[in-house]
Structure formats: C-alpha cells, structure tokens
Design a protein around this motif. Structure first.
Motif, short mmCIF file in Angstrom:
data_model
loop_
_atom_site.label_atom_id
_atom_site.label_comp_id
_atom_site.label_asym_id
_atom_site.label_seq_id
_atom_site.Cartn_x
_atom_site.Cartn_y
_atom_site.Cartn_z
N GLY B 81 0.78 -1.22 0.00
CA GLY B 81 0.00 0.00 0.00
C GLY B 81 0.82 1.27 0.00
O GLY B 81 0.29 2.35 0.27
N VAL B 82 2.10 1.16 -0.31
CA VAL B 82 2.93 2.36 -0.39
C VAL B 82 3.25 2.61 -1.86
O VAL B 82 3.93 1.81 -2.50
CB VAL B 82 4.23 2.22 0.42
N VAL B 83 2.72 3.69 -2.38
CA VAL B 83 2.84 3.94 -3.82
C VAL B 83 3.61 5.24 -4.04
O VAL B 83 3.35 6.23 -3.38
CB VAL B 83 1.44 4.02 -4.45
N THR B 84 4.57 5.18 -4.95
CA THR B 84 5.44 6.34 -5.18
C THR B 84 5.30 6.81 -6.62
O THR B 84 5.34 6.00 -7.54
CB THR B 84 6.91 5.95 -4.92
N VAL B 85 5.15 8.12 -6.79
CA VAL B 85 5.20 8.70 -8.13
C VAL B 85 6.49 9.50 -8.20
O VAL B 85 6.67 10.46 -7.46
CB VAL B 85 3.99 9.61 -8.40
N HIS B 86 7.39 9.05 -9.07
CA HIS B 86 8.71 9.65 -9.07
C HIS B 86 8.73 10.96 -9.81
O HIS B 86 7.88 11.24 -10.63
CB HIS B 86 9.73 8.67 -9.66
N GLN B 87 9.78 11.71 -9.53
CA GLN B 87 9.92 13.05 -10.06
C GLN B 87 9.96 13.07 -11.58
O GLN B 87 9.28 13.83 -12.24
CB GLN B 87 11.21 13.64 -9.49
N SER B 88 10.80 12.20 -12.12
CA SER B 88 10.91 12.17 -13.57
C SER B 88 9.77 11.34 -14.11
O SER B 88 9.71 10.14 -13.93
CB SER B 88 12.26 11.58 -13.95
N ALA B 155 0.37 8.30 -14.21
CA ALA B 155 1.21 7.66 -13.20
C ALA B 155 0.51 7.67 -11.85
O ALA B 155 0.52 6.68 -11.11
CB ALA B 155 2.55 8.37 -13.11
N ILE B 156 -0.15 8.79 -11.55
CA ILE B 156 -0.84 8.87 -10.26
C ILE B 156 -2.07 7.97 -10.25
O ILE B 156 -2.33 7.26 -9.28
CB ILE B 156 -1.21 10.33 -9.95
N ILE B 168 3.42 8.67 -2.10
CA ILE B 168 4.60 9.53 -2.08
C ILE B 168 4.70 10.24 -3.42
O ILE B 168 4.72 9.60 -4.47
CB ILE B 168 5.88 8.70 -1.83
N LEU B 169 4.70 11.56 -3.38
CA LEU B 169 4.82 12.33 -4.63
C LEU B 169 6.13 13.12 -4.57
O LEU B 169 6.33 13.94 -3.68
CB LEU B 169 3.64 13.30 -4.74
N ASP B 170 7.02 12.83 -5.52
CA ASP B 170 8.33 13.48 -5.52
C ASP B 170 8.32 14.61 -6.54
O ASP B 170 8.29 14.35 -7.74
CB ASP B 170 9.40 12.44 -5.85
N GLU B 171 8.33 15.84 -6.07
CA GLU B 171 8.32 17.03 -6.93
C GLU B 171 7.30 16.89 -8.06
O GLU B 171 7.66 17.02 -9.24
CB GLU B 171 9.70 17.27 -7.55
#
Lengths: 358, 508
Positions: B81-88, B155-156, B168-171
């Motif tokens: 349940g931990v989802v990350t959307v990376h910056q690039s 992506a989101i 987690i949203l990175d920039e």
C-alpha cells in the motif's frame, strides 16, 4: 582458506600481513594486466615456431604482415571512433567500396592511379562526414547510423556493375567491354615488397600500417585534439562545458575512420588486382577485434593506437599459425572470438578490480 | 491528531562511508499531506527509496499501520500500500504503450494475471480506473501523444488503482503549469479525504501553502524541523532546511572596482520578471534561492548554454550574447558547473589532465601539448589550493570529494577571466576544503567579477559581498553581506516579499 588466514594471523600482526598480502597480490595483478597480452603474444610466436612447420620462415612472415596491414589500418580508424565514445560499423563496407571504386575508376573509366586514389580518399572522407552528421546532427545512435551506412554501401558498390566483380576485359551491363587496366604504379602499392634483413620481406601495406599507426598515436597522445577526443569519450558533458566543440571532434573521428578505411580498401584492391565483390567480408569483425584487443595491451583499458596495432598483429599471427598447423578455416572465427572475449575480460573485469581496490 | 499511518524510528542508511540518514524519526498521519523539504543531499530521495522498497535500511524500523514494514522490492511496497510517483515522469510511464497498458502495467507484471493478454478486458479495466479517477482520456491512445500533465496523472491514477495507504509524490508539479497543478491538488484532496497519508516532496512555496498540512524539514540526514498546526511557519521550515550555522568567516567587503557585467532587463523565462544587475571587479556576489528559482537558468544564460528569453548583457561595455560555452570562455566568462561527477570530472583522466582540460590550447604549440607547461600550471595550482594528492599523476577518482572539487576549481582559476561563475562550488565538499575553496575564491577576485550560485544560506554568508535572492526566475531581494538579518533573507527565499508578476509582463 579461512584456516590459512587464522594461522598467519596468529604468527604475525594480522593487520600487517593482510596489507602486505593485498599489496603483493595487487602488484601481481598489475603486472598481469600490464604485460599479460604481450607475454601471450610472445608465447604464441614461440609455440607456433616450435610446433607449426614453416611458421618461423620469411614466407609466413610476409603472409602475416599482409593480412595484418589491412585489418590494422581499419582498426586504427575504429580506434579513433572508440576514443570519442562512438563506434564505426561501416568501415568494412567503406573499404570494399573503395576497392570497387578504385577498380571502376581505372578499369572502366580508364583513369590514372592518382585520380583514382584521390577519388577513393574523397569518398572515404565523405562517408565519414555523413556518418558524423547523422550521429551528431540527427542524433541517430552511432551503432545504428553506421550499421545503416554499412548496408547502404554494400548495396551501392554493386549497382554500377550489376553485382559483378571488376577486372580488365569484363563485360559491362550495356554490353561493352571494359578494357582499362590497373595502373602498375597502383598495383605496386599492394604488391611490392622491400628487402628488410631478408629479401622481399616487407610488403608496402605494412609500411602504410606502421606510418599510419605512428601518425594516429602521435595525434591521439601528443596533440591537444587527441586529448580532447579522449575527454569527450570519457565525459562528453564535462568536455563540452570546458569549451570543447564536441560535435566537430566527433565528426572528425568518423572522417578519420572513413579515410583510413578507404586506404585499406585501396591496398586490398592493389593486392588483388581486381575489384572483387566477394572479398572483404571479414574486414569489419577482424578490425573491431583488433581495436578491442588493443584495450588490453599494456593495461590501457581504453582505445589506443599502439594496442590496436599489437591487437592486429596478434590476430594475424594467431590465424597464420593455426593455418600452418592445418586447423580448418572454419575454426578461425571461433578462435578469434575466443581471443576477443578473453581480451575483453582482461580489460573490463581485471582493470575494474584494480581501480576498485584503491 | 488523526491516526498514525506510518512511523519511522531511528532509521539509518549509509552508502559506503557516506552516512545519508542518521537516526531519522518521522511520523506520517493518515489523511494529511506531509510536505518534506530538504536541500540537495539532505537524504530525501534515500528516504523515499527506503519507503518504496528500492533500498533496505541499515538500522531502525518502519511501521505501517502498526505492523513492521520492510519491503524488499518496489512491487512488495506497492502491494503493502505504499505507492510512489517519481519526479521524472518518464520513469513512471512507458511512452510507446497506450494509456490502458500504462494504467494496467503493474497488474500485467503480476503472475496472477495469466499468460494471455486479453485486450478487451485490458481496455475495460483501464477504462474503469480512468472513470474512477475522472481521467478524460482515450485509453487506446499512445502515451507519447500526451502532454506532461496527462502523463503525470496517468502515473498517479495507476498508483491510486492500488488503493494506497501512503502516497509519495516526488516534486510532482515541477513540470506542470498552474492549471495542471491545480488539477493534481484536486486529486490529492480526494485521497486525503479517504484517509490516505501523502508524503509530498517539493520546494515550491506556492504548492506547499496550497496543499501542505504539515512540513518536515530535513538536513544532513536528520529531521531538522517539524511544523504543523493552523498557521504553518514557512520561514521556519526553510530555515530548518537550509540552516545557518553562523560561521566564523569574517567578510570584509572591499571597494568594488569598475563594472564588468551589466545585465539589462534579462528575462529568463517567458512571463518572468526581468533581471537587471551590475557585477563589478573585486566583488563576489552570491545568488541563492530554492530549487527551480531560476539560479541555474541565469548561470546557463551567462555561460551560453541556453539563451535568455529577452534582454541583454554587456561585458566590459560590449554586447555579450554567447551561444555556446566555447564562445563564453573565449570572451573571458568561465563557469565551474554544479554536480561535478556528471558535468566536470573526466573519470579517465588523471589530476593534471583534468586540470588543464579547458585551456589545452594555451599549453600547446602547433597543437602539440607541452607537458612542461601543463605540469608547471598543475603543480602551481596544487600548491595554491592545497590539494591533497601524491602527485599530479593521481587518478582523479582516488581523490576525496573536496580535493576533486578543488581540481575542478583550479581548472578555471588557472587562467584569468572577466566573469567567473561558480555553480554550487561547495557541493559534496568537507568543511575544511570548503574553507580553502572559499578563501581562494576571495583571494583571487580582484580582477574579475565573481558570481557564486549556492542553495545553502550559510555558504552565501561565508563567501559573498552581496547576496542576491532569486525566486520565480527573477531577483526578489538583494542584501549587502554586513549585519544582515537572516530572517529577512529567509522571507525573500520563501518568496512572500516580491510582488506577483504583473499581467503585462506575463503577456510578453
């Protein structure tokens, strides 16, 4: 292994012995990386001299020289493109195109040797320029751009004669007969042999190889242009931010490669005395092998002119030796491949371990 | 206080000798947006990578909903349940595939999906996700035909299809327009309403004001500040992130000499306010500001890497508009770029060759490099900058970060210039080398103008005569480095002080 370590540890100060041993093994590794390939080359010569009948004779030396000269010149061109972090797959077909062009110029068009040579050099430079522009301007990856060029040239060189080899007296597509001849002066480029200790030992192409190898070495090692080309190959962005015109040097590398390939092609044409459509199939792979083997010579771990020349010699001696030991022709490619893989392991695994251990 | 979703306790992570996270403690409550701030190298991305299963941790613990959470791979993290959307963004989508495949790619990677690709089912399932998320997209369209914002939303949306507990949203807004960002904020609010915890990494103050419920500042691998409540203390958060260990460097501001560079109404970006600035001989000007404030754009414009939108620069009274670093260098403008590993160091070269790279022509005759001239310069610079090495033939990779940086600086100090640009000269440098470098820059400044780009405030205070703060690609404040009030600088950095661009400049 672990037992051994605990024992020495008990006898001496453990830190000291460990450092000393690491230093010793480092030195051995250093020596292996530095002189491994040259030792192997000498060993190979001794081995063949003992076991292959006639290998140590002048006739066999001439053969080795002749085969080494053409792949060596091609390999020096590849080396220049490797230095800027590129790769030229089109050299083999540039060489065969130059061979066909020189034959066409003299046999079909009846031109002189000088005009033919100039035309071939111009073609090599032009193809190198196109390769460079494709890579730099249109951003086609180097392998793909030169692969495309290779196919294009393989096809192109067959069009004027509809796929036939060029020799005096051949029938042209329009039914006429080509009655031009190779200029004797041109043929001498590939066939004449100079006396060197023994009578008629050194073929002209070998002198070309030695001269070109020295020129390329001087250019890459002693001039600022060579230095900048190495910088581009190592970190293109850093080179560019230091004010280097990266694109111009990349194009230059491909032009050098193209010109050297066309010289190799002319020497081949002069040796054969005809524009043979079937020859030159192995040129590319042999040249690439020679320049990659060159990485391992003296532990350079980078493309370099001296290593490339030694690499070409290595391949040449190996093949001649195997031939004289009556190894069938079809094992040659296998042996070449094996040598190449070993050289690459030398370069990338061993020297990587060396820099990692610092 | 809402329920706690994720708790990190005494988390440690080192890469080699580099201790990136130092006993980090962090709580992430459900249903709230926690903004994470931190300068380059503070350890943000390492933290994200631990949470998203890319790296393991060396010590400490992570709990998710009260249970231990230690994902070994990114897919395990997603399943937990931990989802990350990376910056690039382009790491997040596959441009050559259609929207449906992009939305479903995680499902396709699962064994349970089966061998055969059922396109009808794929499109139907993807459509369902898109509908749920309010994505008005044709799921059969290839992603490469879409804009950045839509890619980001895909992506989101894919992330949301996993029903995450922690997002987690990175920039995420770094490449979005204001309207697109607003769309993204709408999404984020939907999720927080469902009780999702959001970890939002950003430096854009406007975003943080709009979406943040609490702010965590990171510095040197530790949480250096936690701010929550009704009125978030933005200046405090920035201060905690940038820090100002007041240093004992004593700046005596010399009298500047004649003007070298006149920047006249330079517009770095369409719609940004113009910059006008004079730089003088014997003067060191520090440019500071958050990520994306336009520092890099200014450096790039002055070094000929990327032209400005409009306006002009004069160098010693003559128009100066370089179109390449080569031209800039020829005009006497040198730049030591940031991030030396990718922009400056030539790994295959030794110390000497790295040092002499830009000016080989001056060490050569008829193109032949004179080893003697090279060696003389290199050894003089090694001594001048107190570079610790065995000899000038040392491989560059064997030097410490501080010494590598000194070599990169020596490259440009070896020759005289009119304007020296130093982009993050203290990046990845120990305190001692930092002092050496700072002193050398000040010592040699007499006959040139010097512009130093730094993101850390104390670095600016340590080196500059004048400090210029940038935000939104424009100068927002200027300070003489004499009894400056840190809080004033911080206010300028967070960008509250300057007026918003007027409509007329935006239209231009």
């Amino acid at each position: 292994m672990s037992l051994d370590q605990t024992e020495t540890g008990r006898q001496q100060d453990p830190g000291d012995s460990g450092v000393a041993r690491a230093q010793r093994s480092n030195r051995i590794l250093d020596l292996a990386i530095r002189y491994g390939f040259l030792t192997l080359l000498v060993g190979l010569v001794i081995f063949f001299s003992v076991f292959a009948n006639g290998f140590a004779g002048p006739r066999s030396a001439v053969f080795v020289f002749q085969s080494v000269a053409i792949t060596g010149i091609l390999a020096l061109g590849v080396t220049c493109t490797l230095v800027v972090g590129g790769f030229d797959l089109s050299i083999g077909s540039v060489a065969t195109s130059a061979m066909m062009l020189s034959a066409y110029m003299m046999v079909v068009l009846g031109q002189s040797a000088v005009v033919s040579i100039i035309a071939c050099l111009a073609m090599g430079a032009f193809i190198g320029l196109i390769n460079g522009l494709l890579i730099v301007k249109t951003r086609v990856p180097d392998l793909l751009a030169t692969l495309g060029m290779m196919f294009l040239l393989v096809g192109l060189q067959r069009i004027p004669t509809e796929g036939r080899s060029i020799a005096t007296g051949m029938t042209m597509p329009d039914g006429s007969t080509a009655d031009g001849t190779f200029s004797p002066l041109f043929l001498q480029l590939g066939r004449h042999r100079f006396d060197f200790f023994l009578e008629k030992l050194l073929p002209v192409p070998v002198l070309f190889l030695i001269g070109i190898a020295i020129l390329v070495w001087v250019f890459l090692e002693l001039t600022r242009h060579g230095r900048l080309m190495y910088a581009i190959g190592s970190n293109e962005r850093a080179a560019s931010l230091a004010g280097t015109n990266v694109n111009r040097y990349k194009i230059l590398a491909y032009v050098i490669s193209g010109v050297l390939a066309s010289i190799a092609g002319m020497l081949l044409s002069a040796r054969l005395g005809r524009g043979d459509i079937a020859s030159g199939t192995n040129l590319l792979l042999d040249a690439v092998a020679a320049s990659l083997i060159g990485f391992a010579v003296l532990g350079a771990a980078k493309p370099n002119a001296f290593g490339t020349a030694i690499g070409a010699l290595f391949v040449g001696i190996l093949l001649q030796g195997l031939t004289m030991m009556n190894a069938p022709y079809y094992t040659q490619d296998f042996v070449k491949g094996a040598v190449l893989v070993i050289a690459l392991v030398f370069t990338f695994s061993l020297s990587a371990r060396r820099t990692g251990s610092h | 206080m809402p329920a706690l979703l994720c708790r990190l306790q005494a988390v440690e992570k080192s890469f080699g000798a580099n201790r990136v996270l130092k006993r980090l403690n962090l709580d992430l409550p459900a249903g709230e947006v926690t903004v994470l701030m931190g300068a380059n190298g503070a350890g943000k991305s390492t933290l994200v990578k631990i949470l998203s299963g890319v790296h393991g941790l060396d010590a400490g613990s992570v709990e998710l909903e009260g249970r231990p959470y230690q994902p070994a791979t990114p897919s395990e993290a997603i399943r937990a349940g931990v989802v990350t959307v990376h910056q690039s963004i382009n790491d997040g989508v596959i441009p050559d595939l259609d929207v449906a495949s992009n939305l479903m790619i995680d499902r396709l990677a699962e064994k349970s999906y089966g061998f055969r690709l059922n396109r009808t089912r794929l499109f139907a399932e993807a459509q369902a996700i898109a509908d749920r998320m309010g994505l008005a997209l044709n799921v059969r369209q290839p992603v490469r035909e879409l804009g950045v914002a839509d890619r980001q939303l895909i992506a989101i949306a894919r992330a949301m299809a996993h029903q995450p507990k922690l997002l987690i949203l990175d920039e995420p807004t770094s490449s979005l327009s204001a309207a697109e960002a607003e769309r993204l904020f709408g999404f984020i609010e939907q999720f927080t309403a469902l009780g999702v915890a959001v970890l939002y990494i950003s430096h854009r103050m406007s975003d943080i004001r709009r979406i943040g419920d609490r702010i965590v500042s990171m510095r040197d691998g530790e949480v250096s500040g936690l701010f929550e409540g009704e009125d978030l203390d933005y200046e405090g958060a920035v201060q905690a992130m940038l820090g100002h260990r007041m240093t004992d460097v004593d700046i005596r501001i010399p009298d500047p000499n004649r003007c070298v560079v006149e920047i006249d109404a330079l517009r770095l970006k369409a719609g940004s306010r113009p910059i006008s600035l004079d730089l003088r001989e014997n003067e060191i000007v520090a440019v500071t500001g958050l990520l994306g404030s336009g520092k890099t754009a200014l450096a790039q414009a002055l070094f000929g890497m990327k032209p400005a939108q409009s306006g002009g620069v004069r160098l010693d009274g003559r128009p100066y508009a370089p179109t390449s670093p080569q031209q800039a260098i020829a005009s006497g403008v040198f730049m030591s770029p940031k991030d030396r590993a990718s922009n400056a160091v030539v790994p295959q070269f030794n110390l000497l060759r790295n040092m002499t790279l830009p000016f080989l022509e001056r060490y050569s005759r008829f193109s032949f490099v004179s080893r003697k001239a090279e060696k003389a310069t290199a050894n003089a610079m090694i001594e001048a900058l107190a570079i610790v090495c065995r000899s000038d033939a040392d491989e560059i990779g064997t030097l410490s970060g501080g010494n590598q940086q000194k070599v990169m600086l020596a490259r440009w100090l070896a020759q005289d210039c009119r304007l020296l640009l130093l982009d993050e000269p203290f990046q990845g440098v120990d305190i001692r080398s930092r002092r050496d470098i700072g002193r050398k820059i000040r010592e040699t400044a007499a006959n040139r103008a010097t512009l130093v780009f730094v993101s850390e405030l104390d670095e600016a205070l340590e080196i500059a005569d004048r400090i210029i703060v940038m935000s939104e690609h424009a100068v927002s404040a200027e300070f003489r480095n004499e009894n400056v009030d840190i809080n004033e600088i911080l206010t300028a950095v967070t960008g509250r002080a300057p007026a918003a661009p007027s409509p007329s400049t935006q239209a231009a």
